[in-house]
Design a protein around this motif. Structure first.
Motif, PDB file in Angstrom:
ATOM      1  N   TYR A  52      80.128  55.046  41.662  1.00  0.00           N
ATOM      2  CA  TYR A  52      80.399  56.482  41.760  1.00  0.00           C
ATOM      3  C   TYR A  52      79.356  57.166  42.644  1.00  0.00           C
ATOM      4  O   TYR A  52      79.683  57.925  43.563  1.00  0.00           O
ATOM      5  N   ASP A  53      78.092  56.899  42.355  1.00  0.00           N
ATOM      6  CA  ASP A  53      77.003  57.537  43.092  1.00  0.00           C
ATOM      7  C   ASP A  53      77.064  57.189  44.574  1.00  0.00           C
ATOM      8  O   ASP A  53      76.885  58.052  45.439  1.00  0.00           O
ATOM      9  N   THR A  54      77.342  55.930  44.881  1.00  0.00           N
ATOM     10  CA  THR A  54      77.383  55.475  46.269  1.00  0.00           C
ATOM     11  C   THR A  54      78.521  56.140  47.039  1.00  0.00           C
ATOM     12  O   THR A  54      78.342  56.589  48.179  1.00  0.00           O
ATOM     13  N   VAL A  55      79.705  56.219  46.428  1.00  0.00           N
ATOM     14  CA  VAL A  55      80.858  56.837  47.095  1.00  0.00           C
ATOM     15  C   VAL A  55      80.616  58.322  47.338  1.00  0.00           C
ATOM     16  O   VAL A  55      80.827  58.823  48.450  1.00  0.00           O
ATOM     17  N   PHE A  56      80.166  59.024  46.312  1.00  0.00           N
ATOM     18  CA  PHE A  56      79.984  60.469  46.483  1.00  0.00           C
ATOM     19  C   PHE A  56      78.828  60.780  47.437  1.00  0.00           C
ATOM     20  O   PHE A  56      78.854  61.789  48.141  1.00  0.00           O
ATOM     21  N   SER A  57      77.826  59.906  47.490  1.00  0.00           N
ATOM     22  CA  SER A  57      76.755  60.076  48.472  1.00  0.00           C
ATOM     23  C   SER A  57      77.299  59.903  49.881  1.00  0.00           C
ATOM     24  O   SER A  57      76.968  60.672  50.789  1.00  0.00           O
ATOM     25  N   ALA A  58      78.159  58.891  50.079  1.00  0.00           N
ATOM     26  CA  ALA A  58      78.746  58.643  51.396  1.00  0.00           C
ATOM     27  C   ALA A  58      79.642  59.795  51.829  1.00  0.00           C
ATOM     28  O   ALA A  58      79.799  60.051  53.026  1.00  0.00           O
ATOM     29  N   LEU A  59      80.229  60.500  50.865  1.00  0.00           N
ATOM     30  CA  LEU A  59      81.086  61.654  51.168  1.00  0.00           C
ATOM     31  C   LEU A  59      80.281  62.936  51.361  1.00  0.00           C
ATOM     32  O   LEU A  59      80.851  63.988  51.680  1.00  0.00           O
ATOM     33  N   GLY A  60      78.970  62.848  51.163  1.00  0.00           N
ATOM     34  CA  GLY A  60      78.107  64.017  51.340  1.00  0.00           C
ATOM     35  C   GLY A  60      78.099  64.964  50.167  1.00  0.00           C
ATOM     36  O   GLY A  60      77.618  66.099  50.273  1.00  0.00           O
ATOM     37  N   LEU A  61      78.631  64.524  49.012  1.00  0.00           N
ATOM     38  CA  LEU A  61      78.677  65.377  47.827  1.00  0.00           C
ATOM     39  C   LEU A  61      77.384  65.236  47.026  1.00  0.00           C
ATOM     40  O   LEU A  61      77.119  64.176  46.450  1.00  0.00           O
ATOM     41  N   GLU A  62      76.618  66.289  46.982  1.00  0.00           N
ATOM     42  CA  GLU A  62      75.386  66.305  46.191  1.00  0.00           C
ATOM     43  C   GLU A  62      75.608  67.125  44.926  1.00  0.00           C
ATOM     44  O   GLU A  62      76.400  68.056  44.914  1.00  0.00           O
ATOM     45  N   GLY A  63      74.897  66.781  43.873  1.00  0.00           N
ATOM     46  CA  GLY A  63      75.015  67.547  42.638  1.00  0.00           C
ATOM     47  C   GLY A  63      76.159  67.131  41.761  1.00  0.00           C
ATOM     48  O   GLY A  63      76.566  67.868  40.850  1.00  0.00           O
TER      49      GLY A  63
END
Length: 458
Positions: free
Chosen positions: A167-178
């Motif tokens: 989850y963390d890796t995908v959302f980081s790659a999408l630029g979603l912080e927080g």
């Protein structure tokens, strides 16, 4: 006059821009699924009705799209059911197939059907559309994509640790912080109900508790009492209404609260293992939070439960969820096949990224250049260059018609194409091209190699 065509409610057309943005999200999810060792499978858009029916409860069964048998489907219909207008019983005789409601039950069917070919533990991902005859509303559609990743054939809690990292890796790659990854455990909810003497009202208790952030402490207590949970039992769970602190502190509080419940303490230890190792390994842009009110999939999940909340700047429901299930394939006769999985909510993720303006401009980039068409000889000359530019990975195209030049430039402008390539008799004779920047208006004459390099740099 023919009526204007339309599409069914709860379905959507997607423009080129929307498709490009959706593919951007899907590609990032897909790439990371594969980095984590998940293998792709696909299953049919429709299954035998008996595969799907009875797996989602009465409400779920009602939302399954049934497919009428081909040909004269009423020929084999039960006359009594037809005369009595008994739609439930009649459906079984006129519809043998149905559109898949989710990807989980078809996956369970796949595992059982192919168990002798599969190497366990089996890590699979699946990104395909599903259909539900639900009431359409904002963020809820009758046709939508699910993006699932599951591991079956292993009870190891390291899988849960890796799914949090996924989850963390995908959302980081999408630029979603927080992003907040919420975690709970089904055994903890059972333990709490056991400790307060309300095991027979587990569903009522957890459904009410899950509404804490919506209706507040008083509202939850009122609903619990209306469901027959005693005031004494509610007093015992008072600490849950003010459950704060670090994950370690929350786990310590649960250890005290659930000390007399064997099932509850199993859940505490599972949570401790997952959370401790996730925190030691670290997360990039996400936060892990233990949320004891999280109660999704109670009739399905048996261990860890996950739900992902978007950044607080966006008013949106969960953008992912999942959990551990101990008997996924039992519905098809293959017992003791434990698994754990997570899902990404493609449509909601799209809306969040759009609202936060996080889509890179390159996602929707169109062709780099439009070759202006002055006639057949010029078009052939242009296509020779186009062929080599495409081989170099550059998106270019020829305007198909020998139309007015102004119309061709207007077409490039509407498409957002930044350059025009002009080649008339003079350019053909000198083996050159005129490259015009349609934003600045600047233009210059170049040979093919310079044309290629300029377009690669732009």
């Amino acid at each position: 006059m023919a009526s204007k065509p339309s599409i069914p409610k709860g379905t959507r057309d997607f423009s080129p821009t929307e498709v490009a943005k959706r593919h951007y999200i899907i590609q990032i999810i897909k790439n990371n699924f594969e980095k984590f060792g998940f293998q792709p499978i696909e299953t049919p858009s429709f299954e035998n009705s008996e595969t799907l029916m009875g797996k989602y409860g009465e409400e779920g069964d009602r939302l399954i799209f049934k497919i009428l048998n081909s040909g004269d489907y009423l020929a084999k219909a039960n006359a009594t059911h037809l005369e009595n207008k008994d739609s439930t019983k009649l459906t079984a005789s006129i519809s043998e197939k149905a559109l898949r409601y989710d990807l989980t039950v078809p996956f369970a069917r796949y595992v059982v059907q192919h168990q002798n070919e599969i190497e366990f533990p089996f890590k699979r991902y699946q990104i395909q559309p599903v259909w539900r005859a639900d009431r359409p509303q904002k963020g809820r559609f009758r046709e939508f994509f699910q993006c699932d990743a599951d591991v079956v054939g292993s009870k190891s809690l390291w899988q849960e640790v890796e799914l949090v990292q996924l989850y963390d890796t995908v959302f980081s790659a999408l630029g979603l912080e927080g992003v907040t990854i919420k975690i709970n455990n089904r055994k903890i909810l059972s333990g709490i109900a056991d400790v307060i003497g309300a095991s027979d009202k587990l569903i009522d208790f957890t459904v009410a508790l899950d509404k804490l952030d919506k209706i507040g402490e008083d509202g939850v207590k009122k609903e619990m009492m209306e469901k027959g949970i005693s005031a004494a039992a509610i007093l015992k769970v008072q600490p849950l209404f003010h459950f704060t602190g670090t994950i370690s502190e929350k786990i310590s509080q649960l250890s005290v609260l659930l000390a007399e419940s064997e099932e509850g303490m199993k859940g505490v230890e599972e949570l401790r293992f997952i959370c401790d190792n996730v925190m030691k390994l670290g997360l990039s842009n996400s936060t892990l939070d233990l949320d004891v009110t999280l109660a999704r999939g109670l009739n399905y999940y048996t261990g860890a439960i996950f739900e992902v909340a978007p950044p607080k700047a966006v008013a949106m429901g969960s953008i992912g969820g999942g959990g551990r299930y101990d008997d996924l394939t039992g519905i098809f006769g293959l017992k003791n096949m434990s698994g754990v999985g997570v899902s990404f909510g493609l449509d909601r993720i799209y809306l969040v990224i759009e609202e936060l303006n996080l889509f890179p401009e390159t996602v929707t980039a169109t062709s780099k250049a439009l070759f202006i068409n002055y006639g057949d000889a010029e078009a052939f000359y242009g296509l020779q260059a186009i062929q080599k530019l495409r081989a170099a990975g550059i998106k270019v195209e020829l305007y198909p018609d020998n139309a007015k030049v102004a119309k061709q430039f207007q077409h490039a402008d509407k498409r957002g194409i930044p350059f025009a390539v002009i080649a008339g008799e003079q350019e053909i004779a000198s083996d050159t091209f005129v490259l015009k920047n349609l934003i600045s208006g600047e233009q210059r004459t170049v040979d093919f190699e310079s044309l290629k390099q300029d377009l690669l740099r732009s």
